[in-house]
Design a protein around this motif. Structure first.
Motif, short mmCIF file in Angstrom:
data_model
loop_
_atom_site.label_atom_id
_atom_site.label_comp_id
_atom_site.label_asym_id
_atom_site.label_seq_id
_atom_site.Cartn_x
_atom_site.Cartn_y
_atom_site.Cartn_z
N GLU A 218 0.85 -1.18 0.00
CA GLU A 218 0.00 0.00 0.00
C GLU A 218 0.89 1.24 0.00
OE1 GLU A 218 -0.51 -2.38 2.39
OE2 GLU A 218 -2.21 -3.38 1.45
N TYR A 220 0.17 4.32 1.55
CA TYR A 220 -0.47 5.31 2.39
C TYR A 220 0.26 5.46 3.71
CZ TYR A 220 -4.08 3.89 -0.91
OH TYR A 220 -4.76 3.57 -2.05
N LYS A 247 -3.47 1.23 7.50
CA LYS A 247 -2.97 1.33 6.13
C LYS A 247 -4.06 1.69 5.11
CE LYS A 247 -3.58 -3.64 5.31
NZ LYS A 247 -2.89 -4.91 5.04
N GLU A 248 -5.31 1.75 5.52
CA GLU A 248 -6.38 2.03 4.58
C GLU A 248 -7.28 3.20 4.98
OE1 GLU A 248 -8.59 -1.55 4.19
OE2 GLU A 248 -7.04 -2.60 3.05
N HIS A 249 -7.29 3.57 6.27
CA HIS A 249 -8.28 4.53 6.75
C HIS A 249 -7.63 5.71 7.48
CE1 HIS A 249 -10.29 0.57 6.59
NE2 HIS A 249 -11.33 1.26 6.15
N GLU A 262 -11.57 6.16 3.46
CA GLU A 262 -10.55 5.26 2.92
C GLU A 262 -9.70 6.07 1.95
OE1 GLU A 262 -12.33 1.78 1.30
OE2 GLU A 262 -13.03 1.07 3.25
N TRP A 264 -8.36 5.48 -0.86
CA TRP A 264 -8.61 5.39 -2.30
C TRP A 264 -9.89 6.11 -2.72
CZ3 TRP A 264 -13.32 3.31 -3.20
CH2 TRP A 264 -13.86 2.49 -2.19
#
Length: 270
Positions: A218, A220, A247-249, A262, A264
């Motif tokens: 990822e 981020y 890693k996503e939020h 998120e 993306w």
């Protein structure tokens, strides 16, 4: 009694309307502000700064096999040329990409101070890119110097059309002689970027909790927090806060409203 029923009905309708509010719309502008800063900062760190550490090893090694490995892995489409005493240029074909003055010291050495000039011949002007990324003959200038176990990245407002920053970067991985061989690092500091979007917008930022970037497929930030203040002439200043959860939020607070996004998710409305 009828009056009470009417009040209850109105409250119910209001609540139903709240439930239908599309998530993300309330803080969408805050997401745009965050994404402009995030994209510009990550691009600067990973495309402009970290390659300087790979160049440092290339300059300071007499091992030709290691030099070729560095070129193949980190500069596969570029040519490195020594242009003078302590001055190196990186080319993409015939196009100059960077000129670096090392002042005769390795980045690993205390007291090092590199001046990096980036040339941006192919970068177009978009509203989500700061002015120092615009296309003009000589791009942003960065100073990189060692400070204990981390490095200070400085941009001076007089050299970057009003943009400035003082950012500290620290490697979280060290494979052999290479620093930043993978994109694991922490980032702290503050600064201001200037954008040209229907008038000049100044975006001040302050990393209030050290950011961690731990690359696991990822791209981020995984930890930390940053606060922003967007300023535009004749408009009210806009405060925004981003807190990186995993890693996503990340949690975004905009005009006292907080939502979780998120990375993306698309925020741009144009």
């Amino acid at each position: 009694m009828k009056k009470n029923i009417l009040i209850v009905t109105l409250i119910a309708l209001i609540c139903m309307g709240c439930g239908r509010e599309e998530r993300g719309k309330l803080t969408q502008k805050g997401k745009e502000i965050h994404d402009s800063w995030y994209n510009a900062s990550r691009q600067m760190i990973e495309n402009d700064v970290i390659p300087m550490f790979h160049l440092d090893v290339w300059i300071n090694t007499d091992n030709e096999d290691l030099r070729r490995l560095i070129e193949d892995r980190y500069f596969p489409y570029y040519r490195i040329r020594e242009e003078g005493d302590n001055v190196f240029t990186i080319y993409n074909g015939a196009n100059k990409m960077f000129t670096i003055n090392t002042n005769g010291k390795s980045l690993r050495a205390n007291g090092s101070n590199w001046l990096v000039t980036k040339y941006n011949a192919y970068v177009e002007n978009h509203g989500d890119l700061p002015i120092f990324l615009n296309s003009y003959s000589e791009g942003e200038k960065m100073h990189i110097s060692k400070s204990n176990d981390q490095w200070l990245i400085q941009m001076d407002s007089t050299e970057n059309r009003g943009c400035y920053c003082d950012l500290y970067i620290k490697s979280l991985s060290n494979e052999g002689v290479l620093l930043f061989s993978e994109n694991y690092y922490t980032l702290s500091g503050n600064g201001m970027y200037i954008y040209n979007q229907n008038g000049l917008i100044k975006l001040k930022f302050d990393i209030t909790e050290t950011i961690s970037r731990r690359w696991i497929n990822e791209f981020y930030f995984h930890e930390g927090a940053v606060e922003f203040e967007a300023q535009k002439s004749n408009y009210e200043n806009i405060p925004v806060k981003a807190e990186y959860l995993d890693k996503e939020h990340f949690r975004l607070t905009y005009r006292n409203i907080t939502e979780v996004w998120e990375f993306w998710e698309t925020s741009y409305s144009y």
